[in-house]
Design a protein around this motif. Structure first.
Motif, PDB file in Angstrom:
ATOM      1  N   ARG A   1      36.143   6.681 -15.228  1.00  0.00           N
ATOM      2  CA  ARG A   1      35.353   6.282 -14.058  1.00  0.00           C
ATOM      3  C   ARG A   1      36.036   6.673 -12.760  1.00  0.00           C
ATOM      4  O   ARG A   1      35.386   6.795 -11.726  1.00  0.00           O
ATOM      5  CB  ARG A   1      35.074   4.777 -14.102  1.00  0.00           C
ATOM      6  CG  ARG A   1      34.125   4.416 -15.252  1.00  0.00           C
ATOM      7  CD  ARG A   1      33.999   2.917 -15.394  1.00  0.00           C
ATOM      8  NE  ARG A   1      35.314   2.327 -15.614  1.00  0.00           N
ATOM      9  CZ  ARG A   1      35.565   1.023 -15.524  1.00  0.00           C
ATOM     10  NH1 ARG A   1      34.611   0.176 -15.202  1.00  0.00           N
ATOM     11  NH2 ARG A   1      36.772   0.567 -15.749  1.00  0.00           N
ATOM     12  N   PHE A   2      37.354   6.882 -12.799  1.00  0.00           N
ATOM     13  CA  PHE A   2      38.023   7.370 -11.601  1.00  0.00           C
ATOM     14  C   PHE A   2      37.573   8.810 -11.312  1.00  0.00           C
ATOM     15  O   PHE A   2      37.209   9.147 -10.189  1.00  0.00           O
ATOM     16  CB  PHE A   2      39.546   7.293 -11.748  1.00  0.00           C
ATOM     17  CG  PHE A   2      40.259   7.897 -10.578  1.00  0.00           C
ATOM     18  CD1 PHE A   2      40.271   7.232  -9.364  1.00  0.00           C
ATOM     19  CD2 PHE A   2      40.873   9.132 -10.666  1.00  0.00           C
ATOM     20  CE1 PHE A   2      40.893   7.793  -8.256  1.00  0.00           C
ATOM     21  CE2 PHE A   2      41.496   9.697  -9.571  1.00  0.00           C
ATOM     22  CZ  PHE A   2      41.508   9.021  -8.367  1.00  0.00           C
TER      23      PHE A   2
ATOM     24  N   ALA B   1      38.907 -10.969 -14.309  1.00  0.00           N
ATOM     25  CA  ALA B   1      39.833 -10.154 -15.092  1.00  0.00           C
ATOM     26  C   ALA B   1      39.906  -8.731 -14.547  1.00  0.00           C
ATOM     27  O   ALA B   1      40.985  -8.145 -14.462  1.00  0.00           O
ATOM     28  CB  ALA B   1      39.412 -10.143 -16.550  1.00  0.00           C
ATOM     29  N   LEU B   2      38.783  -8.149 -14.159  1.00  0.00           N
ATOM     30  CA  LEU B   2      38.781  -6.809 -13.574  1.00  0.00           C
ATOM     31  C   LEU B   2      39.567  -6.813 -12.279  1.00  0.00           C
ATOM     32  O   LEU B   2      40.329  -5.912 -11.966  1.00  0.00           O
ATOM     33  CB  LEU B   2      37.351  -6.386 -13.235  1.00  0.00           C
ATOM     34  CG  LEU B   2      36.382  -6.192 -14.375  1.00  0.00           C
ATOM     35  CD1 LEU B   2      35.004  -5.878 -13.823  1.00  0.00           C
ATOM     36  CD2 LEU B   2      36.861  -5.067 -15.263  1.00  0.00           C
ATOM     37  N   HIS B   3      39.326  -7.848 -11.527  1.00  0.00           N
ATOM     38  CA  HIS B   3      39.820  -7.935 -10.173  1.00  0.00           C
ATOM     39  C   HIS B   3      41.349  -7.927 -10.089  1.00  0.00           C
ATOM     40  O   HIS B   3      41.906  -7.317  -9.186  1.00  0.00           O
ATOM     41  CB  HIS B   3      39.258  -9.224  -9.578  1.00  0.00           C
ATOM     42  CG  HIS B   3      39.280  -9.294  -8.111  1.00  0.00           C
ATOM     43  ND1 HIS B   3      40.155 -10.075  -7.427  1.00  0.00           N
ATOM     44  CD2 HIS B   3      38.541  -8.673  -7.185  1.00  0.00           C
ATOM     45  CE1 HIS B   3      39.948  -9.931  -6.142  1.00  0.00           C
ATOM     46  NE2 HIS B   3      38.972  -9.082  -5.969  1.00  0.00           N
ATOM     47  N   VAL B   4      42.027  -8.575 -11.034  1.00  0.00           N
ATOM     48  CA  VAL B   4      43.485  -8.670 -10.927  1.00  0.00           C
ATOM     49  C   VAL B   4      44.165  -7.330 -11.151  1.00  0.00           C
ATOM     50  O   VAL B   4      45.326  -7.163 -10.833  1.00  0.00           O
ATOM     51  CB  VAL B   4      44.084  -9.699 -11.920  1.00  0.00           C
ATOM     52  CG1 VAL B   4      43.652 -11.099 -11.527  1.00  0.00           C
ATOM     53  CG2 VAL B   4      43.717  -9.400 -13.350  1.00  0.00           C
TER      54      VAL B   4
ATOM     55  N   GLU C   1      36.519  -3.376  -8.737  1.00  0.00           N
ATOM     56  CA  GLU C   1      37.583  -2.448  -9.136  1.00  0.00           C
ATOM     57  C   GLU C   1      37.286  -1.112  -8.474  1.00  0.00           C
ATOM     58  O   GLU C   1      36.831  -0.175  -9.111  1.00  0.00           O
ATOM     59  CB  GLU C   1      37.714  -2.333 -10.668  1.00  0.00           C
ATOM     60  CG  GLU C   1      36.425  -2.297 -11.433  1.00  0.00           C
ATOM     61  CD  GLU C   1      36.638  -2.041 -12.926  1.00  0.00           C
ATOM     62  OE1 GLU C   1      37.772  -1.779 -13.360  1.00  0.00           O
ATOM     63  OE2 GLU C   1      35.635  -2.069 -13.651  1.00  0.00           O
ATOM     64  N   PRO C   2      37.585  -1.025  -7.177  1.00  0.00           N
ATOM     65  CA  PRO C   2      37.131   0.125  -6.389  1.00  0.00           C
ATOM     66  C   PRO C   2      37.675   1.469  -6.855  1.00  0.00           C
ATOM     67  O   PRO C   2      37.069   2.485  -6.580  1.00  0.00           O
ATOM     68  CB  PRO C   2      37.594  -0.208  -4.967  1.00  0.00           C
ATOM     69  CG  PRO C   2      38.633  -1.257  -5.106  1.00  0.00           C
ATOM     70  CD  PRO C   2      38.310  -2.010  -6.346  1.00  0.00           C
TER      71      PRO C   2
ATOM     72  N   ALA D   1      42.877  -2.206  -7.033  1.00  0.00           N
ATOM     73  CA  ALA D   1      43.401  -2.232  -5.664  1.00  0.00           C
ATOM     74  C   ALA D   1      43.019  -3.502  -4.914  1.00  0.00           C
ATOM     75  O   ALA D   1      43.684  -3.887  -3.963  1.00  0.00           O
ATOM     76  CB  ALA D   1      42.896  -1.011  -4.905  1.00  0.00           C
ATOM     77  N   HIS D   2      41.931  -4.165  -5.315  1.00  0.00           N
ATOM     78  CA  HIS D   2      41.521  -5.392  -4.636  1.00  0.00           C
ATOM     79  C   HIS D   2      42.194  -6.645  -5.194  1.00  0.00           C
ATOM     80  O   HIS D   2      41.747  -7.760  -4.912  1.00  0.00           O
ATOM     81  CB  HIS D   2      39.994  -5.546  -4.678  1.00  0.00           C
ATOM     82  CG  HIS D   2      39.300  -4.760  -3.609  1.00  0.00           C
ATOM     83  ND1 HIS D   2      37.963  -4.472  -3.644  1.00  0.00           N
ATOM     84  CD2 HIS D   2      39.773  -4.202  -2.461  1.00  0.00           C
ATOM     85  CE1 HIS D   2      37.631  -3.770  -2.563  1.00  0.00           C
ATOM     86  NE2 HIS D   2      38.719  -3.583  -1.837  1.00  0.00           N
ATOM     87  N   ALA D   3      43.242  -6.471  -5.973  1.00  0.00           N
ATOM     88  CA  ALA D   3      43.897  -7.615  -6.607  1.00  0.00           C
ATOM     89  C   ALA D   3      44.301  -8.694  -5.609  1.00  0.00           C
ATOM     90  O   ALA D   3      44.267  -9.873  -5.916  1.00  0.00           O
ATOM     91  CB  ALA D   3      45.120  -7.144  -7.390  1.00  0.00           C
TER      92      ALA D   3
END
Ligand code: HEC
Ligand code: HEC
Ligand code: HEC
Ligand code: HEC
Ligand code: HEC
Ligand code: HEC
Ligand code: HEC
Ligand code: HEC
Ligand code: HEC
Length: 295
Positions: free
Chosen positions: A234-235, A63-66, A146-147, A69-71
């Motif tokens: 977190r950004f 879920a985080l991944h989609v 989630e970079p 930027a790494h989607a």
């Protein structure tokens, strides 16, 4: 003359015989290829399973991944083929990437890489983010899943007119502050359309930070792309988290979420994001977004 034609005829006949022997049995049944090859290929066990399979058991990571930027990066591009792991119900059989190398495989600056792709050299990057110790891993700051901690899905971000970055035309050039010679091709700068925000930005604390560092741009066509505004705490912490490996000239560090509790005047403050207290340190907004209305 006759002998010549007999010879050619002979060659043709031999060629036809050889051909009939060489052509595999099922050739041409389905098209210009060997039909049996399809069945044979089906018998191979796939080693890469795709992210949907991973999501069955790791729905939190998926879920985080989609969103970030790494989607578009497959889980198995970093973790290696997952067949053994899944067959064993998650008991081993998977790579847990470690160190800088697994990131630099894709992100090391190289002139041959498409220039719109995000690339760094560890030395320059660490200097920029104020990291002294070269041994520090990338995942000390970037979560691999989630970079950039985007607070909204890339595909729902606003479509924005195309912007140019130096690396779009100069392979390998990352120093955006370099002075351009007279007669340099025109580039659309942010101030052309956002004059009120750029005005006075040089006197603000983030004057050293490029607009496009906080507002990532993902090109989608020759005319437009997605422009991000990221107010996930977190950004900001990518630059502002207090940590031992940071040098004295790194941006001021804070301890989060303790910082919010220390600075809070009342209970409402305890729900605030960084930008709710600090927008004045960044730049003025044209439109005010209400707290929490982003999602
Ligand atoms: C059948 C369920 C299942 C599927 C499908 C699955 N995993 Fe796992 N995975 C697990 C379990 C159980 C663990 C061990 C417990 C944990 O850490 O959550 C695990 C652990 C991991 C770990 C940590 C390994 C370590 O050494 O710490 C990684 C990385 C991982 N899985 C990646 C993947 C990837 C990539 C896929 C897709 C190819 C995948 N998993 C598919 C169940 C699964
Ligand atoms: C860009 C590379 C990369 C991609 C893409 C990636 N991972 Fe990971 N993953 C890592 C790294 C690095 C770690 C180790 C993090 C750590 O040690 O803190 C990790 C750790 C994990 C873990 C263990 C988490 C834990 O807390 O122990 C799981 C499970 C996992 N990944 C699953 C996935 C799944 C599922 C996908 C696809 C949706 C995926 N990963 C995509 C690099 C990646
Ligand atoms: C298989 C290749 C691959 C690997 C390995 C990989 N990335 Fe990425 N990364 C990408 C792609 C693709 C993007 C999206 C960039 C784009 O579309 O311009 C991306 C984007 C990023 C971004 C956002 C860049 C930007 O400004 O747009 C960061 C930060 C990042 N990755 C960090 C990491 C870190 C840290 C690791 C190691 C844990 C890592 N990456 C490993 C392929 C990879
Ligand atoms: C001290 C925290 C920190 C560490 C450690 C760190 N980064 Fe970053 N990284 C950042 C910050 C902050 C940004 C956003 C600013 C920027 O664009 O340079 C960023 C941006 C990026 C980008 C996007 C650059 C661009 O031009 O769009 C990539 C790619 C990246 N990091 C990869 C890495 C890799 C690979 C490593 C490990 C070798 C690493 N980072 C280590 C903080 C860190
Ligand atoms: C639309 C394409 C484009 C973009 C974007 C672009 N440039 Fe250029 N740049 C050029 C061209 C074309 C030349 C002329 C090359 C020549 O005459 O050899 C040039 C020349 C230069 C030169 C002098 C020659 C050299 O290579 O040292 C500098 C310095 C320079 N650009 C800096 C920048 C910087 C900094 C940025 C980003 C802020 C940038 N450029 C963005 C196209 C571009
Ligand atoms: C050709 C004009 C143009 C240029 C150049 C331009 N922008 Fe924009 N930008 C727009 C328009 C139009 C909007 C939408 C404005 C609105 O709705 O108020 C916008 C909106 C934005 C937003 C808000 C996105 C959102 O989700 O609400 C950001 C952030 C932004 N621009 C950043 C930049 C940055 C950074 C640059 C320079 C690299 C830049 N823009 C250059 C025209 C431009
Ligand atoms: C790319 C790194 C980077 C990112 C990302 C970043 N900052 Fe900063 N920040 C800086 C730098 C550099 C300074 C200036 C430090 C100085 O003046 O010495 C600064 C200064 C500040 C200050 C002022 C400190 C003072 O002394 O007045 C605040 C507050 C702040 N940032 C908040 C934020 C917030 C909120 C975000 C997220 C929206 C953010 N920053 C994102 C690098 C960053
Ligand atoms: C409840 C409001 C509030 C929130 C939320 C908040 N801050 Fe602050 N912050 C303050 C106040 C008040 C100060 C001290 C006075 C000042 O510098 O404005 C401060 C100071 C700072 C400083 C300067 C520290 C120094 O040593 O110079 C930085 C950097 C900073 N905050 C970053 C952040 C970041 C990053 C976040 C989110 C992760 C954040 N803040 C969230 C209220 C807040
Ligand atoms: C330190 C990070 C940071 C830097 C640097 C930065 N911005 Fe922003 N910007 C933000 C954040 C965070 C928001 C959105 C706040 C929110 O959503 O509440 C924003 C919002 C915007 C918006 C939308 C304004 C609105 O009223 O909706 C525009 C346009 C914009 N920025 C342009 C720029 C331009 C141009 C620059 C360079 C001069 C720049 N930004 C530099 C963090 C930054």
């Amino acid at each position: 003359m006759l002998r010549f034609f007999v010879l050619i005829g002979l060659v043709v006949v031999i060629a036809l015989i050889v051909r009939s022997q060489m052509i595999p049995e099922s050739f041409g049944d389905l098209g210009h290829f060997r039909a049996d090859a399809v069945e044979e290929a089906k018998r191979f066990e796939p080693r890469h399973l795709g992210r949907d399979v991973c999501a069955d058991c790791h729905d939190d990571v998926a879920a985080l991944h989609v969103k970030d930027a790494h989607a578009r990066v497959e889980c198995e591009s970093c973790h290696g083929p997952g067949a053994t792991h899944v067959a064993a119900d998650g008991e081993g059989g998977i790579i847990r990437p470690d160190g800088k190398a697994p990131c630099l495989v894709c992100h090391q600056l190289m002139p041959a890489r498409p220039s719109v792709f995000a690339q760094i050299t560890p030395e320059d990057h660490y200097r920029f983010v104020g990291v002294e110790d070269p041994e520090v891993d990338c995942i000390a700051c970037h979560d691999p899943h989630e970079p950039l901690f985007m607070d909204r899905d890339l595909r729902t971000a606003r479509l924005h007119p195309l912007i140019h970055r130096c690396r779009d035309c100069h392979a390998g050039r990352t120093d955006e502050t370099l002075v351009r010679p007279p007669g340099h091709p025109e580039i659309f700068e942010c101030d052309y359309c956002h004059a009120d925000i750029v005005d006075g930005f040089a006197e603000r604390p983030h004057s050293e930070v490029r607009c496009t560092t906080c507002h990532l741009f993902f090109r989608e066509s020759d005319f437009a792309g997605r422009m991000l505004r990221d107010s996930d705490p977190r950004f900001c912490l990518l630059c502002h988290r207090e940590a031992e490996f940071r040098s004295d000239d790194a941006p001021p560090g804070i301890d989060w979420p303790a910082h919010r509790e220390d600075m809070a005047d009342d209970t409402i403050d305890l729900d605030k994001r960084c930008v709710d207290c600090h927008q004045d340190r960044i730049h003025p907004l044209q439109t005010r977004t209400a707290v929490g209305s982003e999602e």
